[in-house]
Design an enzyme around this catalytic site. Structure first.
Site, mmCIF file in Angstrom:
data_model
loop_
_atom_site.group_PDB
_atom_site.id
_atom_site.type_symbol
_atom_site.label_atom_id
_atom_site.label_comp_id
_atom_site.label_asym_id
_atom_site.label_seq_id
_atom_site.Cartn_x
_atom_site.Cartn_y
_atom_site.Cartn_z
ATOM 1 N N ASP A 98 30.002 44.729 35.316
ATOM 2 C CA ASP A 98 31.334 44.938 35.877
ATOM 3 C C ASP A 98 31.230 46.208 36.702
ATOM 4 O O ASP A 98 31.182 47.316 36.157
ATOM 5 C CB ASP A 98 32.372 45.092 34.764
ATOM 6 C CG ASP A 98 33.800 45.240 35.300
ATOM 7 O OD1 ASP A 98 33.937 45.600 36.488
ATOM 8 O OD2 ASP A 98 34.752 45.020 34.540
ATOM 9 N N HIS A 99 31.195 46.065 38.021
ATOM 10 C CA HIS A 99 30.884 47.225 38.859
ATOM 11 C C HIS A 99 31.911 48.338 38.720
ATOM 12 O O HIS A 99 31.612 49.502 39.003
ATOM 13 C CB HIS A 99 30.738 46.797 40.326
ATOM 14 C CG HIS A 99 32.024 46.474 41.009
ATOM 15 N ND1 HIS A 99 32.606 45.225 40.936
ATOM 16 C CD2 HIS A 99 32.849 47.230 41.768
ATOM 17 C CE1 HIS A 99 33.730 45.229 41.629
ATOM 18 N NE2 HIS A 99 33.909 46.424 42.146
ATOM 19 N N HIS B 145 38.118 43.929 35.136
ATOM 20 C CA HIS B 145 38.328 45.300 35.597
ATOM 21 C C HIS B 145 39.467 46.004 34.862
ATOM 22 O O HIS B 145 39.294 47.104 34.314
ATOM 23 C CB HIS B 145 38.646 45.329 37.096
ATOM 24 C CG HIS B 145 37.566 44.771 37.961
ATOM 25 N ND1 HIS B 145 36.229 44.773 37.595
ATOM 26 C CD2 HIS B 145 37.588 44.198 39.191
ATOM 27 C CE1 HIS B 145 35.507 44.233 38.558
ATOM 28 N NE2 HIS B 145 36.317 43.878 39.530
#
Length: 509
Positions: free
Chosen positions: A200-201, A263
């Protein structure tokens, strides 16, 4: 390996950061936007900072009739256009010598046999030691097929106990709880949990990690970080763009699955979790799982959620079309481009404190933030006229684009009267530190190659997130109504009504 022995290390960097050991990174889907705009530049930036070993090798795998030089040229163009750090020819020359390309389809066993031969040859010629990381930058529907091919070809196995294999999987990890469990079973048949990196960047962003630093490296915030002082929390990810060329992926997925499930729930977990015993992967993940297991949709989904679809409007002075008129979108699509949810946390610290989450496309501006809104002072010894411009105290953690932290509080206006007005005290990364923040993928790629997993959600977190979201998407599937909102605005009216029912309002975008 000593950092001083690395010929790619920038001599101006006097620190001793973590450096990856010998390894091969196999990049599936190397022709996609993510690879060209983020991954390839991030690999170069790591090399430019001296954080990759001299023998590091990159193998691209895609459905193109390329040779090694074609791949190197594409990578060169991507790096020149998108790299964060200055381009240095000596770094590029050394890095490109380890770049190879294997053409093939995911369904072709012969292509994976050729890939196995290529990486074994790199072990001999580049000294990569049999350490392989497989990055699946591909549509989720191909995850099981590629993982099974890695097993069949022997690429997922290693005879030497000192060597390792790791697989990196991009979101979304499933589209609901059932599919997430099925995908997890497939991957676990080939790779153990400690070798699976679900990326999950957002968790690689400096400002997201700074939430932990803000909370646990300071004593001034902990006493007020609870239900006794906090009125509510707003977590926002607003975008000022449409879906672009992502119609094939986005339609049927929607804003909630695309952003909230991963996110925003991760931001909630970092904001609300208890202090871990250390920053080890096990300790951080355990606290995140505890908090996610306590999260629930606050009320009936009809009262606690809102959704909408962007319609035609104006963005930056330019006329833009609505979602239903985007190329590749069916005219009867019911996919939401805006989603808002009210959540509550059933524990002692946060009981009764609502967490409002919202995300949307084609909104007035781009912003991601976590805003902690505090309760009003129980008594004000001032007249109503003196305080009519006074709002609520707030602590705002800005993730992007203006990275930093803002504290909002009341202050006396200069003059003879006791007039009180809101003022802001700001911390900005760009003003406080001379070094720019690395891209999220730099940090996360390095963590994969080193084998450091605190910033990667484990399967338990993924499943808990789907447990929270599934009742919402199931309710929405039964509802024919989908609000429209003008592009360039603030979202659908139903989202404002959600907050108004509680006597609150969204922060202005």
């Amino acid at each position: 390996m000593s950092t001083t022995s690395n010929p790619l290390r920038d001599p101006r960097d006097k620190r001793l950061p973590r450096v990856a050991g010998p390894c091969v990174l196999v990049l599936f889907g190397v022709t996609g936007d993510l690879s060209r705009k983020k991954l390839l530049p991030a690999i170069y930036d790591l090399a430019n900072r001296g954080l990759l070993p001299p023998g590091f090798s990159l193998v691209g795998f895609a459905r193109r009739d390329w040779d090694h030089q074609d791949f190197r040229q594409i990578a060169y163009e991507s790096v020149k256009e998108h790299a964060r750090t200055p381009f240095r020819e000596e770094v590029w020359k050394h890095l490109s010598e380890g770049m190879h390309f294997v053409p093939g389809e995911f369904s072709d066993p012969g292509a994976f046999d050729a890939l196995a031969m290529a990486v074994k040859e790199l072990d001999q010629t580049r000294g990569t030691g049999g350490n392989y990381a497989f990055y699946l930058s591909i549509p989720p529907k191909f995850f099981p097929q590629v993982v099974e091919q890695l097993q069949r070809s022997g690429l997922a196995e290693h005879d030497d106990d000192s060597a390792w294999r790791r697989v990196v999987i991009e979101k979304p990890f499933g589209h609901d709880l059932t599919s997430a469990k099925e995908l997890n079973d497939t991957v676990h048949r080939v790779f153990p949990e400690e070798s699976i990196f679900r990326i999950d960047h957002y968790l690689g962003k400096e400002t997201v990690q700074n939430i932990l630093a803000l909370r646990f490296a300071n004593t001034m915030f902990e006493p007020i970080w609870n239900r006794s002082f906090v009125d509510h929390v707003q977590i926002t990810m607003a975008e000022d763009i449409g879906i672009g060329g992502r119609a094939g992926y986005y339609d049927g997925i929607g804003a909630a699955r695309d952003v909230i499930q991963n996110h925003l729930l991760q931001l909630l977990a970092l904001t609300a979790m208890e202090e871990p015993t250390s920053f080890s992967a096990e300790a951080v993940r355990a606290e995140k799982a505890k908090i996610l297991s306590s999260v629930r949709v606050a009320d009936d989904p009809a009262q606690a959620t809102a959704r909408g679809q962007y319609a035609a409007g104006w963005q930056g002075g330019v006329a833009v079309k609505g979602y239903l008129n985007e190329d590749g979108i069916p005219p009867d699509s019911r996919t939401e481009t805006y989603a808002a949810i009210k959540l509550e946390i059933d524990n002692r610290r946060w009981a009764g404190v609502p967490f409002y989450m919202r995300t949307g496309k084609r909104l007035s501006r781009r912003v991601t933030e976590v805003a902690m809104i505090f309760q009003a002072a129980p008594h004000l010894p001032f007249s109503q006229t003196d305080t009519e411009e006074l709002g609520e105290n707030a602590l705002v953690m800005r993730v992007q684009p203006d990275e930093g932290i803002t504290v909002r509080f009341g202050s006396k206006v200069p003059g003879t009267s006791m007039e009180i007005r809101d003022v802001n005290m700001d911390f900005a990364y760009g003003e406080s530190f001379t070094e720019s923040s690395p891209e999220a993928y730099e940090r996360l790629l390095l963590d994969v190659l080193i084998g450091d997993p605190p910033l990667f959600p484990r399967q338990e977190e993924v499943e808990l997130s789907w447990q929270i979201l599934d009742p919402v998407t199931e309710y929405w599937a039964s509802q024919p109504k989908l609000d429209q909102y003008k592009s360039g605005g603030y979202g659908p009216r139903s989202a404002d009504e959600l907050m108004a029912r509680d006597g609150r309002a969204w922060r202005r975008l």
